[in-house]
Write an enzyme that holds these catalytic residues in place. Structure first.
Site: not given
Length: 736
Positions: A44, A90, A314
């Protein structure tokens, strides 16, 4: 390190990886260091399986300000302003926890945009599921996933005050075990006020801003770099939890920060959190960095350096500030009620040095992780065997079917029928710039008030086509988004991509990936639409079953005459409908929608794209629209001519009367570079004169008017067609 094989397995590292780590460090790593290597060398973050095929993408043009390598790409859109955009996946998080996964995907891509100094003004999405029409557990699961993903996209975007103005969705059995959620965002920035993710200047402070760090999302980058199995539900804790209201505050605080000369660089804490942001900022600048992890704002008690470095909580940013500006930065973020803490400084050591209450807990050279991660040369098959195992389409049997029944079957399909159930959950009008939102078909359009122009944007990928011919499929995806923009009267300038594939450990998947990349390279070069940003998502595989190769492409283009945007609905009686397509090119059934729903196989001949014809089509549309020769135009895409004409008429609430015989392949076959035009009869001569030096030809198909759709032997009352088109999707999602 005790039980090394188990520790390496947990971190998705091989013995070969570990040997490289020993060579880099000159000693055994501790657990914090091993976790950092694991994250930064994950598929990733490092693109270790894909990087060799990404080199060679066209990335430059006079209008490209920033290409790949930063948080997002930037193109010049005139008047001293730039468009900042990118698309990311995602997928894994959204399959595990659809609402949170989709929401944080939207939040992450928005941070990539406003990190560059831009205000986010538009979002698109590309989402893919299994067959939601099935009356079994798979159908029920994917209806649940669809509801969660749509709610997550809408919930985050609406709270952020960013319009979601378009997208695409598809439904294939290959996504039964691995859905795709690709999020695109675009922002506007002054060309001389762009910010980059760098950390340089010895002694400059490193500042953490945004939300506190928790344990949510821990190990998300590593999780997204592996295939799924029956045990994947246990990965739920690796999915981040988003808070759009905090992100809205973060956006406004950052935009206020950017107006003052206080920082050197800024980076979103996305995948791999504090690890990736710190290593990438220092790596781009060839710098070193010291960070005191005990100074990181924490949401939970008892957190460790390992958790703080790898958490993907986040709404967080890392800033490299100018020395002496700390107090002003703290004041700005305090005003917006956000955490702000000085956690380190830039050095010239070339190393990342981490401290925990004044004791060094990790020391790693930065370049081997950020700029020189391992590159794998995965095995690539020469000829994929799966294509040989597919039964060929029985064309004779397909063409013998009743066109009326075929038409109604395709009109009801989830690919064709209107998705109002989805897009009405998105606020498309906030910011008051939207000209063409979702539901109109083709490219979406916003007005850029700063320079008086428009921006067209579209996202597309026909994954069935990519399954049969990944190179041709990728070419046609690039051409499709550019054509959509031209059909609004604009000119495509650049693309971003999101390359979704199965396991790179499968040589056939790597063949698909290599071929798709070659197709993108060829198309972007020929069509002069460079790649300015992108994302790779591999390991989209569950229990050994790979998804269809899905190189999603999003294109952006400028529309100079924003008050003259071309419509895609047919709504005026007496207008004539013409097909514009290359001479002598018949539509084909390979990978087509009619083959999927009415045939025995997708495998048949595929119509190939001719870039010269495609470019001429774009130019023709621009000139014809500038001269007022067109009333509306629509692409002939999935479902072929019959469905393109039907949708344009249904959206315009008008019937159509066919004036020519249309064969089965002309009705339902598919090919690139073919469109339908609604024009006044007196303008046909002028249009033909624009086509004199081309391989394109106009063929009259129908006249508009009445209350019935009569298309090549197909006849359906307009009101009945509207009922099917507008109600079917909601019936499927809510009733089954």
């Amino acid at each position: 390190m005790e039980n090394l094989p188990q520790v390496l397995k947990q971190h998705k590292l091989t013995q070969e990886d570990y040997d490289k780590i020993l060579n880099i460090l000159g000693r055994e790593p501790n657990l914090v260091e091993l976790g950092i290597f694991s994250a930064m060398w994950s598929e990733h973050c490092s693109y270790k399986s894909s990087k060799i095929y990404l080199s060679g993408f066209p990335t430059r043009a006079p209008w490209v300000i920033q290409g790949p390598g930063e948080n997002a790409g930037v193109i010049d859109i005139g008047g001293g302003y730039g468009a900042v955009f990118k698309m990311e996946s995602h997928n894994h998080p959204s399959f595990i926890e659809p609402y949170a996964g989709a929401a944080t995907g939207v939040g992450g891509i928005m941070r990539d945009i406003f990190t560059m100094g831009a205000r986010v003004v538009a979002s698109l999405n590309s989402i893919r599921f299994g067959d939601i029409t099935k009356r079994d557990s798979i159908g029920a699961k994917h209806r649940y996933l669809l509801r969660g993903v749509v709610a997550g996209i809408g919930g985050y975007g609406n709270c952020m005050g960013v319009p979601t103005i378009g997208g695409e969705m598809s439904f294939e059995p290959s996504y039964d075990g691995n859905i795709l959620v690709n999020a695109f965002s675009l922002g506007i920035v002054k060309n001389d006020e762009i910010f980059y993710g760098k950390a340089e200047g010895i002694g400059n402070p490193v500042i953490y801003v945004g939300s506190k760090t928790g344990r949510d999302g821990l190990g998300g980058a590593v999780m997204s770099s592996d295939s799924f199995s029956e045990d994947s539900k246990s990965l739920r804790p690796t999915v981040q939890v988003g808070d759009p209201f905090t992100e809205k505050l973060l956006l406004e605080a950052c935009l206020e920060l950017f107006k003052q000369d206080l920082i050197v660089g800024i980076q979103d804490m996305g995948a791999a959190g504090l690890t990736s942001s710190s290593f990438e900022m220092a790596g781009r600048s060839g710098s070193g960095m010291i960070m005191h992890l005990d100074k990181v704002p924490m949401r939970e008690s008892g957190m460790t350096p390992y958790e703080l470095m790898l958490s993907e909580s986040q709404e967080r940013m890392l800033i490299c500030a100018k020395k002496g500006c700390e107090a002003r930065i703290i004041e700005i973020f305090s005003k917006w009620e956000l955490d702000c803490a000085i956690i380190g400084e830039v050095t010239n050591s070339g190393k990342m040095e981490l401290f925990w209450y004044n004791e060094k807990c990790a020391e790693i050279p930065i370049a081997p992780l950020s700029e020189k991660a391992p590159i794998l040369e995965r095995e690539v098959c020469e000829t994929p065997h799966y294509l040989d195992s597919i039964e060929a389409l029985d064309k004779q049997k397909l063409e013998s079917q009743n066109p009326q029944q075929v038409f109604e079957t395709l009109l009801k399909s989830p690919e064709i029928c209107d998705k109002a159930w989805v897009y009405t959950q998105y606020d498309s009008t906030v910011q008051t710039n939207t000209i063409i939102p979702s539901g109109a078909g083709g490219a979406s359009v916003i007005r850029v008030k700063e320079n008086g122009r428009g921006l067209g944007m579209s996202v597309a990928c026909q994954s069935r086509l990519c399954y049969l011919d990944p190179k041709e499929g990728a070419k046609q995806a690039v051409a499709k988004v550019g054509r959509d923009i031209a059909l609004r009267g604009g000119r495509a300038l650049a693309i971003t991509d999101c390359l979704n594939f199965g396991s790179p450990e499968n040589p056939e998947v790597m063949w698909q990936f290599k071929e798709s990349c070659e197709g993108i390279k060829e198309a972007c070069k020929a069509l002069n639409t460079p790649v300015v940003s992108g994302n790779v998502s591999l390991y989209n595989q569950t229990n050994g079953k790979d998804i269809y190769p899905t190189p999603s492409i999003a294109g952006v283009g400028v529309i100079d005459a924003v008050d003259n945007v071309l419509k895609s609905c047919f709504e005026t009686a007496e207008l004539e409908v013409y097909r514009l397509a290359p001479k002598g090119i018949a539509p084909k059934f390979g990978a087509s929608l009619v083959a999927k729903y009415c045939g025995n196989s997708l495998k048949s001949e595929i119509a190939q794209i001719n870039f010269k014809d495609e470019l001429f089509l774009w130019s023709f549309l621009n000139v014809a629209n500038e001269h007022g020769l067109l009333k509306a135009a629509v692409d002939i895409y999935q479902g072929g001519l019959a469905l393109a004409l039907a949708k344009a008429c249904i959206r315009g609430n008008i019937g159509a009367q066919s004036v020519t015989n249309l064969t089965f392949d002309m009705l339902f076959g598919e090919a690139p570079t073919q469109i339908l035009l609604a024009v006044e009869s007196q303008n046909i001569q002028k249009l033909n004169s624009l086509l004199q030096d081309s391989n394109l030809v106009l063929t009259k198909i129908a006249t508009l008017g009445g209350e019935t759709l009569n298309i090549g032997g197909i006849s359906l009352p307009l009101q009945e067609a509207k009922k099917i088109f507008y109600q079917q999707f909601q019936n499927v999602v809510e009733s089954l």
